[in-house]
Enzyme design. Structure first.
Site, short mmCIF file in Angstrom:
data_model
loop_
_atom_site.label_atom_id
_atom_site.label_comp_id
_atom_site.label_asym_id
_atom_site.label_seq_id
_atom_site.Cartn_x
_atom_site.Cartn_y
_atom_site.Cartn_z
N GLU A 148 -50.30 -11.15 -54.26
CA GLU A 148 -51.06 -11.31 -53.01
C GLU A 148 -50.68 -10.19 -52.04
OE1 GLU A 148 -53.44 -13.57 -51.93
OE2 GLU A 148 -53.38 -12.13 -50.27
N PHE A 149 -51.68 -9.67 -51.34
CA PHE A 149 -51.44 -8.53 -50.45
C PHE A 149 -51.74 -8.85 -48.98
CE2 PHE A 149 -52.60 -7.12 -54.69
CZ PHE A 149 -51.53 -6.30 -55.00
N ARG A 151 -51.68 -9.72 -45.05
CA ARG A 151 -50.77 -9.41 -43.93
C ARG A 151 -50.72 -10.61 -43.01
NH1 ARG A 151 -54.68 -5.16 -41.64
NH2 ARG A 151 -56.01 -6.77 -42.51
N PHE A 253 -50.45 2.77 -40.63
CA PHE A 253 -49.02 2.64 -40.98
C PHE A 253 -48.21 3.87 -40.62
CE2 PHE A 253 -47.44 -1.26 -42.97
CZ PHE A 253 -48.55 -2.03 -42.69
N ALA A 256 -44.91 4.88 -35.22
CA ALA A 256 -43.45 5.00 -35.10
C ALA A 256 -42.94 4.00 -34.08
CB ALA A 256 -43.09 6.41 -34.68
N CYS A 264 -40.99 -9.78 -45.85
CA CYS A 264 -41.44 -9.11 -47.08
C CYS A 264 -40.96 -7.68 -47.26
CB CYS A 264 -42.95 -9.22 -47.19
SG CYS A 264 -43.43 -10.95 -47.47
N LYS A 327 -43.79 -9.04 -35.81
CA LYS A 327 -45.02 -8.30 -35.52
C LYS A 327 -45.88 -9.19 -34.63
CE LYS A 327 -48.27 -8.13 -38.71
NZ LYS A 327 -49.00 -8.05 -40.00
N ARG A 334 -38.46 -13.73 -39.44
CA ARG A 334 -37.59 -13.29 -40.54
C ARG A 334 -37.32 -11.79 -40.38
NH1 ARG A 334 -40.82 -16.02 -45.54
NH2 ARG A 334 -42.56 -15.35 -44.26
N1 LIG Z 1 -45.81 -14.15 -45.96
C1 LIG Z 1 -46.64 -13.23 -46.42
O1 LIG Z 1 -47.36 -12.60 -45.67
C2 LIG Z 1 -46.72 -12.92 -47.88
C3 LIG Z 1 -45.78 -13.41 -48.78
N2 LIG Z 1 -45.81 -13.03 -50.08
C4 LIG Z 1 -44.84 -13.57 -51.03
O2 LIG Z 1 -45.16 -14.94 -51.20
C5 LIG Z 1 -43.99 -15.73 -51.40
C6 LIG Z 1 -43.93 -16.83 -50.35
O3 LIG Z 1 -43.79 -16.23 -49.09
P1 LIG Z 1 -43.98 -17.07 -47.74
O4 LIG Z 1 -45.16 -17.96 -47.86
O5 LIG Z 1 -43.93 -16.09 -46.65
O6 LIG Z 1 -42.65 -17.96 -47.76
P2 LIG Z 1 -42.34 -19.30 -46.95
O7 LIG Z 1 -40.87 -19.42 -46.90
O8 LIG Z 1 -43.14 -19.32 -45.69
O9 LIG Z 1 -42.94 -20.44 -47.89
C7 LIG Z 1 -42.39 -20.85 -49.10
C8 LIG Z 1 -42.64 -22.35 -49.25
O10 LIG Z 1 -42.25 -22.77 -50.56
C9 LIG Z 1 -41.71 -24.08 -50.45
N3 LIG Z 1 -40.93 -24.38 -51.66
C10 LIG Z 1 -39.69 -23.93 -52.02
N4 LIG Z 1 -39.33 -24.43 -53.21
C11 LIG Z 1 -40.35 -25.22 -53.63
C12 LIG Z 1 -40.58 -25.98 -54.79
N5 LIG Z 1 -39.70 -26.03 -55.79
N6 LIG Z 1 -41.73 -26.67 -54.89
C13 LIG Z 1 -42.65 -26.62 -53.91
N7 LIG Z 1 -42.49 -25.90 -52.77
C14 LIG Z 1 -41.36 -25.20 -52.64
C15 LIG Z 1 -40.91 -24.02 -49.18
O11 LIG Z 1 -40.63 -25.31 -48.66
C16 LIG Z 1 -41.84 -23.21 -48.28
O12 LIG Z 1 -42.73 -24.02 -47.54
C17 LIG Z 1 -42.83 -14.73 -51.36
O13 LIG Z 1 -42.57 -14.30 -52.66
C18 LIG Z 1 -43.40 -13.58 -50.54
O14 LIG Z 1 -42.75 -12.36 -50.83
C19 LIG Z 1 -46.78 -12.21 -50.58
C20 LIG Z 1 -47.74 -11.71 -49.75
C21 LIG Z 1 -47.80 -12.05 -48.35
O1 LIG Z 2 -45.79 -8.79 -49.11
C1 LIG Z 2 -46.06 -9.21 -48.00
O2 LIG Z 2 -45.65 -10.25 -47.56
C2 LIG Z 2 -46.93 -8.42 -47.09
O3 LIG Z 2 -46.09 -7.46 -46.39
C3 LIG Z 2 -46.79 -6.66 -45.44
O4 LIG Z 2 -47.42 -7.47 -44.47
P1 LIG Z 2 -46.64 -8.06 -43.20
O5 LIG Z 2 -45.18 -8.08 -43.47
O6 LIG Z 2 -47.34 -9.32 -42.83
O7 LIG Z 2 -46.91 -7.07 -42.00
P2 LIG Z 2 -47.21 -5.52 -41.82
O8 LIG Z 2 -48.42 -5.36 -41.03
O9 LIG Z 2 -47.13 -4.80 -43.12
O10 LIG Z 2 -45.96 -5.07 -40.93
C4 LIG Z 2 -44.65 -5.11 -41.45
C5 LIG Z 2 -43.69 -4.52 -40.45
O11 LIG Z 2 -43.90 -3.12 -40.33
C6 LIG Z 2 -44.01 -2.76 -38.97
N1 LIG Z 2 -44.93 -1.60 -38.85
C7 LIG Z 2 -46.17 -1.66 -39.41
C8 LIG Z 2 -47.02 -0.57 -39.33
C9 LIG Z 2 -46.62 0.60 -38.69
O12 LIG Z 2 -47.33 1.62 -38.60
N2 LIG Z 2 -45.37 0.63 -38.15
C10 LIG Z 2 -44.51 -0.43 -38.22
O13 LIG Z 2 -43.37 -0.36 -37.72
C11 LIG Z 2 -44.51 -4.01 -38.27
O14 LIG Z 2 -44.17 -4.00 -36.91
C12 LIG Z 2 -43.79 -5.09 -39.05
O15 LIG Z 2 -42.49 -5.28 -38.53
C13 LIG Z 2 -47.90 -5.89 -46.16
O16 LIG Z 2 -48.63 -5.13 -45.20
C14 LIG Z 2 -48.84 -6.85 -46.89
O17 LIG Z 2 -49.82 -6.12 -47.60
C15 LIG Z 2 -48.02 -7.70 -47.86
O18 LIG Z 2 -48.82 -8.64 -48.53
#
Ligand SMILES: NC(=O)C1=CN([C@@H]2O[C@H](COP(=O)(O)OP(=O)(O)OC[C@H]3O[C@@H](n4cnc5c(N)ncnc54)[C@H](O)[C@@H]3O)[C@@H](O)[C@H]2O)C=CC1
Ligand SMILES: O=C(O)[C@H]1O[C@H](OP(=O)(O)OP(=O)(O)OC[C@H]2O[C@@H](n3ccc(=O)[nH]c3=O)[C@H](O)[C@@H]2O)[C@H](O)[C@@H](O)[C@@H]1O
Length: 439
Positions: A148-149, A151, A253, A256, A264, A327, A334
């Site tokens: 998943e990508f 933001r 991106f 500065a 992430c 952000k 986090r």
């Molecule tokens: N937050 C984002 O913008 C993005 C996150 N990711 C990836 O997605 C994954 C999840 O990230 P977030 O949603 O940010 O984390 P988060 O910490 O917000 O959510 C994770 C959830 O999983 C639950 N959980 C943990 N163990 C479990 C289990 N055994 N069964 C059911 N639920 C369980 C937790 O209670 C929590 O609600 C990570 O690998 C992250 O790197 C990828 C793209 C975007």
């Molecule tokens: O794997 C993930 O969880 C996600 O991580 C980032 O998304 P996110 O962390 O939500 O936010 P970004 O917009 O990427 O910003 C990340 C950090 O970089 C900083 N940033 C961003 C852009 C920039 O030009 N300069 C800069 O300092 C932001 O302030 C923030 O602290 C990626 O952009 C998503 O594509 C990806 O899915």
């Protein structure tokens, strides 16, 4: 289709509601009772623009529900794994215990023909290992990896209108079966002509970590330029504009400032380095160590700048910190650069007041030693310096004339190069920023 989404955090909750929006029958499973309770009531457990409306709308259709019981995932044909993969304490590697736990729980309810789809960001090699686990325990069940990508701040839009879909598929006929199921899940998105990349597991896993590494590198590149701008008197914002006009580089991106934080980018580049080391390929990613170093140096530089404008000492100085989320448009703290700087300022004797439009509650829970205010004006009351560390719209749009009336000293540090230098200096403020001339 009947789908389950395991893990309902920032990624999973939005994914579950979005899949219901696409017309599927979805159950979201999480071990956190509070989160499941809130989601079931239509209350977003985190700040994400547009999410609560989507949640309410999809709950009302009856196509979306949430549960803490894995038994409720039985009968779904596709199960998305969206649990966290945080950095291990004291190590670079990802903590895989939640993915392992979620998949083990799924094994009890999977039926032949079911597809487990990994969405969490994982070390390359995870999917192959999990596929063996799934297929070994439930013959006829399959696994695919579909990173998943999205933001934060744009999560709903990014989920429903992704730039691309990536399918990591098993080999042979199983791959065709898994592809067909994923195409059915994403039919609305696929039919729109969204680019689709189909690959083996390892490529799909690596697409995700490579993408985040590239984004982190781009930010650290411009922040390295900012360091040089500081040494030469050049202006990093103009520099970014000028190089960004080149299509091959692009302006996105290249903002500065205080650098990247969040749940992430920082942990993903570290986990990638750790995995490269395990694979005997650590040299390939040594540049990411420098990307991380440049990023962390910006936080230290920000504190130095604050000390400089406060006449060389922070002791007893009142400092307002505007922004706590990593952000804007998020309450996610986090690895927040803003809170890291606030804590460092406090350690150096400053009297710090932090404010944020959405993240005060989370910050107070995690950083109770800091002092918080509801508004920018309240935080800045009698301040010797104001630091803008998260570029929320309401801070970018502050009126420097009016705002100047509440502070003791009109000194502003623009940690995100988000303010209008000329307007603030015209209003009598001393303006300092990372990588830009002083005003
Ligand atoms: N937050 C984002 O913008 C993005 C996150 N990711 C990836 O997605 C994954 C999840 O990230 P977030 O949603 O940010 O984390 P988060 O910490 O917000 O959510 C994770 C959830 O999983 C639950 N959980 C943990 N163990 C479990 C289990 N055994 N069964 C059911 N639920 C369980 C937790 O209670 C929590 O609600 C990570 O690998 C992250 O790197 C990828 C793209 C975007
Ligand atoms: O794997 C993930 O969880 C996600 O991580 C980032 O998304 P996110 O962390 O939500 O936010 P970004 O917009 O990427 O910003 C990340 C950090 O970089 C900083 N940033 C961003 C852009 C920039 O030009 N300069 C800069 O300092 C932001 O302030 C923030 O602290 C990626 O952009 C998503 O594509 C990806 O899915």
């Amino acid at each position: 289709m009947k789908l389950s989404v395991i893990g309902c955090g920032y990624l999973g909750a939005v994914h579950a509601a979005s899949m219901a929006e696409l017309g599927h029958d979805v159950v979201g499973i999480d071990v956190d009772e509070r989160k499941v309770g809130a989601l079931s009531q239509g209350t977003a457990p985190f700040h994400e623009p547009g999410f609560e409306e989507l949640l309410e709308r999809t709950l009302a259709t009856g196509r979306l529900r949430f549960s803490t019981d894995f038994a409720d995932a039985a009968g779904s044909s596709v199960h998305f794994v969206c649990v966290g993969t945080p950095q291990k304490r004291g190590e670079y590697a990802a903590d895989m215990r939640y993915v392992q736990g979620a998949v083990e729980s799924l094994l009890d309810i999977l039926a032949p023909g079911d597809l487990v789809v990994g969405k969490s960001t994982v070390p390359v090699g995870t999917a192959g290992y999990l596929a063996e686990l799934v297929e070994g325990k439930v013959p006829g069940a399959l696994l695919a990896w579909n990173p998943e990508f999205l933001r934060e701040g744009f999560a709903v839009q990014d989920t429903l209108h992704p730039d691309r879909l990536v399918y990591g598929l098993p080999a042979g006929a199983d791959g065709a079966t898994a592809r067909a199921l994923l195409d059915e899940v994403y039919a609305t998105i696929v039919d729109r002509g969204t680019p689709k990349v189909e690959s083996d597991y390892a490529t799909a896993e690596m697409v995700k970590t490579a993408a985040n590494s590239f984004l982190a590198t781009k930010i650290s590149f411009i922040n390295a330029m900012a360091e040089l701008c500081e040494a030469t008197g050049a202006d990093v914002k103009l520099l970014a504009d000028a190089i960004g006009y080149d299509d091959r580089i692009g302006r996105k991106f290249l903002n500065a400032g205080l650098g990247f934080g969040g749940g992430c980018l920082p942990k993903d580049i570290r986990a990638f380095m750790a995995r490269a080391g395990e694979l005997g390929a650590d040299q390939a990613l040594t540049f990411l160590r420098e990307v991380d170093n440049i990023n962390m140096r910006r936080r230290i530089r920000m504190v130095e700048l604050a000390r400089e404008v406060c006449d060389g000492s922070l002791l007893g100085k009142r400092v307002a910190v505007l922004g706590a989320a990593f952000k804007p448009d998020s309450d996610d703290i986090r690895d927040s650069p803003a809170l890291n700087v606030a804590a460092q300022l406090q350690l150096q004797g400053a009297v710090v007041r932090v404010t944020d439009p959405a993240a005060v509650e989370n910050s107070r829970r995690q950083w109770p030693q800091l002092d918080y205010a509801e508004t920018a004006e309240e935080a800045a009351q009698g301040a010797d310096a104001v630091l803008v560390l998260t570029e929320w719209k309401q801070y970018r749009e502050l009126d420097p004339v009016e705002f100047g009336k509440v502070v003791k000293q009109k000194r502003v540090l623009d940690g995100r190069n988000a303010l209008d230098l000329d307007a603030w200096t015209a209003a009598g403020w001393t303006y300092r920023a990372l990588g830009r001339r002083a005003g």
